[in-house]
Design a protein around this motif. Sequence first.
Motif, PDB file in Angstrom:
ATOM      1  N   SER A 121       0.845  -1.202   0.000  1.00  0.00           N
ATOM      2  CA  SER A 121       0.000   0.000   0.000  1.00  0.00           C
ATOM      3  C   SER A 121       0.876   1.246   0.000  1.00  0.00           C
ATOM      4  O   SER A 121       1.687   1.422   0.895  1.00  0.00           O
ATOM      5  CB  SER A 121      -0.908   0.013   1.233  1.00  0.00           C
ATOM      6  N   ARG A 122       0.691   2.104  -1.008  1.00  0.00           N
ATOM      7  CA  ARG A 122       1.547   3.284  -1.128  1.00  0.00           C
ATOM      8  C   ARG A 122       0.803   4.597  -0.923  1.00  0.00           C
ATOM      9  O   ARG A 122       1.413   5.649  -0.805  1.00  0.00           O
ATOM     10  CB  ARG A 122       2.193   3.323  -2.515  1.00  0.00           C
ATOM     11  N   ALA A 123      -0.525   4.541  -0.955  1.00  0.00           N
ATOM     12  CA  ALA A 123      -1.319   5.758  -0.744  1.00  0.00           C
ATOM     13  C   ALA A 123      -2.750   5.374  -0.427  1.00  0.00           C
ATOM     14  O   ALA A 123      -3.189   4.259  -0.744  1.00  0.00           O
ATOM     15  CB  ALA A 123      -1.281   6.645  -1.991  1.00  0.00           C
ATOM     16  N   VAL A 124      -3.468   6.293   0.226  1.00  0.00           N
ATOM     17  CA  VAL A 124      -4.913   6.137   0.405  1.00  0.00           C
ATOM     18  C   VAL A 124      -5.564   7.427  -0.082  1.00  0.00           C
ATOM     19  O   VAL A 124      -5.117   8.530   0.249  1.00  0.00           O
ATOM     20  CB  VAL A 124      -5.293   5.815   1.872  1.00  0.00           C
ATOM     21  N   ILE A 125      -6.566   7.270  -0.949  1.00  0.00           N
ATOM     22  CA  ILE A 125      -7.343   8.427  -1.427  1.00  0.00           C
ATOM     23  C   ILE A 125      -8.603   8.511  -0.572  1.00  0.00           C
ATOM     24  O   ILE A 125      -9.370   7.552  -0.502  1.00  0.00           O
ATOM     25  CB  ILE A 125      -7.728   8.287  -2.911  1.00  0.00           C
ATOM     26  N   VAL A 126      -8.769   9.650   0.094  1.00  0.00           N
ATOM     27  CA  VAL A 126      -9.943   9.836   0.935  1.00  0.00           C
ATOM     28  C   VAL A 126     -10.861  10.858   0.290  1.00  0.00           C
ATOM     29  O   VAL A 126     -10.462  11.997   0.057  1.00  0.00           O
ATOM     30  CB  VAL A 126      -9.529  10.320   2.346  1.00  0.00           C
ATOM     31  N   THR A 127     -12.075  10.450  -0.019  1.00  0.00           N
ATOM     32  CA  THR A 127     -13.070  11.404  -0.510  1.00  0.00           C
ATOM     33  C   THR A 127     -13.843  11.900   0.711  1.00  0.00           C
ATOM     34  O   THR A 127     -14.145  11.118   1.613  1.00  0.00           O
ATOM     35  CB  THR A 127     -14.052  10.722  -1.473  1.00  0.00           C
ATOM     36  N   HIS A 128     -14.122  13.182   0.752  1.00  0.00           N
ATOM     37  CA  HIS A 128     -14.972  13.714   1.828  1.00  0.00           C
ATOM     38  C   HIS A 128     -16.391  13.671   1.284  1.00  0.00           C
ATOM     39  O   HIS A 128     -16.832  14.585   0.594  1.00  0.00           O
ATOM     40  CB  HIS A 128     -14.531  15.129   2.194  1.00  0.00           C
ATOM     41  N   ALA A 129     -17.087  12.566   1.602  1.00  0.00           N
ATOM     42  CA  ALA A 129     -18.306  12.223   0.877  1.00  0.00           C
ATOM     43  C   ALA A 129     -19.403  13.259   1.044  1.00  0.00           C
ATOM     44  O   ALA A 129     -19.794  13.592   2.163  1.00  0.00           O
ATOM     45  CB  ALA A 129     -18.796  10.854   1.337  1.00  0.00           C
ATOM     46  N   PHE A 130     -19.898  13.757  -0.083  1.00  0.00           N
ATOM     47  CA  PHE A 130     -21.069  14.637  -0.155  1.00  0.00           C
ATOM     48  C   PHE A 130     -20.900  15.940   0.635  1.00  0.00           C
ATOM     49  O   PHE A 130     -21.869  16.578   1.020  1.00  0.00           O
ATOM     50  CB  PHE A 130     -22.335  13.879   0.285  1.00  0.00           C
ATOM     51  N   GLY A 131     -19.624  16.314   0.895  1.00  0.00           N
ATOM     52  CA  GLY A 131     -19.356  17.582   1.589  1.00  0.00           C
ATOM     53  C   GLY A 131     -19.116  17.440   3.072  1.00  0.00           C
ATOM     54  O   GLY A 131     -19.017  18.446   3.780  1.00  0.00           O
ATOM     55  N   PHE A 132     -19.005  16.188   3.549  1.00  0.00           N
ATOM     56  CA  PHE A 132     -18.808  15.912   4.976  1.00  0.00           C
ATOM     57  C   PHE A 132     -17.379  15.421   5.212  1.00  0.00           C
ATOM     58  O   PHE A 132     -16.982  14.395   4.665  1.00  0.00           O
ATOM     59  CB  PHE A 132     -19.816  14.865   5.448  1.00  0.00           C
ATOM     60  N   PRO A 133     -16.593  16.154   6.024  1.00  0.00           N
ATOM     61  CA  PRO A 133     -15.194  15.770   6.227  1.00  0.00           C
ATOM     62  C   PRO A 133     -15.041  14.358   6.776  1.00  0.00           C
ATOM     63  O   PRO A 133     -15.722  13.970   7.731  1.00  0.00           O
ATOM     64  CB  PRO A 133     -14.694  16.801   7.249  1.00  0.00           C
ATOM     65  N   ALA A 134     -14.161  13.589   6.156  1.00  0.00           N
ATOM     66  CA  ALA A 134     -13.790  12.274   6.682  1.00  0.00           C
ATOM     67  C   ALA A 134     -12.833  12.483   7.861  1.00  0.00           C
ATOM     68  O   ALA A 134     -12.257  13.562   8.022  1.00  0.00           O
ATOM     69  CB  ALA A 134     -13.121  11.455   5.586  1.00  0.00           C
ATOM     70  N   ASP A 135     -12.676  11.434   8.664  1.00  0.00           N
ATOM     71  CA  ASP A 135     -11.827  11.545   9.857  1.00  0.00           C
ATOM     72  C   ASP A 135     -10.359  11.364   9.456  1.00  0.00           C
ATOM     73  O   ASP A 135      -9.767  10.307   9.657  1.00  0.00           O
ATOM     74  CB  ASP A 135     -12.263  10.482  10.879  1.00  0.00           C
TER      75      ASP A 135
END
Length: 352
Positions: A121-135
């Motif tokens: 694993s070299r990276a993780v892409i985090v989407t902040h779904a629908f405008g709500f910040p991910a942790d």
Amino acid sequence: MPVITHSRPSLGLPEFRSVWAVLQSHQLGAGPWVRRFERAFAAHLGLRGAVAVSSGTAALHLALLALGIRPGDEVLIPSFACVAVWQAVRVAGAVPRLVDVEPDTFNLCPVDLRRRVTPRSRAVIVTHAFGFPADVRAIGRVGVPLVEDCAQALGATDHGRPVGTVGRVAVCSFYATKMIATGEGGMLVSQDAAVLARARDLRAYHDKSPDRVRYNYRMSDLAAALGVAQLGRLPQFIARRRALAARYRRAWRGLPVAHPVVAPSTAPVFYRYVVRVREGRVDRVVAAAAARGVTCARPVPVPLHRAFGIAGYAGAEAAWCRAVSVPIYPALEEPEVGRVLAVMQAVLRRVA
Ligand SMILES: *Cc1c(COP(=O)(O)O)cnc(C)c1O
């Protein structure tokens, strides 16, 4: 009565003026407006620099390359996300590995992330779904380089910090339906000068070392002019979205639906207003709303584990079986808001 669409951009005098200025300059390619948009965007997030590109997918691709992702590397991505994220990983030659999401917030689950990480694993892409910040604090503790995908969450904050300022690199999309729109367009931002330099170098073909593979991911000055005008209006857009969200929540209190979950430390921007109906009722709710002239939609048409037939994503599956996105955007006129409120009240009471 005309149908209320699921999204619509807000275009007014500021956009007409700046696009007119570009046309008058007779310079359509990447020029002063692109540089201006990049500077304004980086300043908006308080980061060192920004690289404007032709789409959010292009920004994701360059972000992965700038982090040194190579063919065969693994990149972790949420299963409840649009196919663009998967595509960007594949275009970079890397292997997407799906991570489950939390069924109530729709955001990447840090506990599941820890389970899915491998030595490759070299990276993780985090989407902040629908405008709500991910942790991103919990996600960052897993120790995999973080790419923040802010395509749906520009302007949202967590613990007072804007999304996009925690990861090694962040990307944004300015597709026609996004928080700010240029038709097509994207941006890569970072605090890391080397990441910015690599992305800038790869963005367009040029005569230096012509044998090295580069891309034509440039943004035009026309798109950038729209972007500058839209970015200036972002605070108003967000205020309007939040006000609409508060009215929806109030008006549909007591109906058999779950409203968006707002974590206490966060200030979301309500790119979507996603309610959760009873399992299996999504299509009926969407159809009933459409029959009354209001376009609702599944916020993710098909989650990635479904698209690729991979088992073991209970959170994303539960999200998909219950999530309905209701029109919420600053271009909604007051009479349209009234119709959304009334139609959805009736639909959710009877069908949800
Ligand atoms: C829209 C979107 C993208 C893709 O952006 P394009 O500009 O359409 O290429 C990527 N990630 C997320 C989370 C998006 O919402």
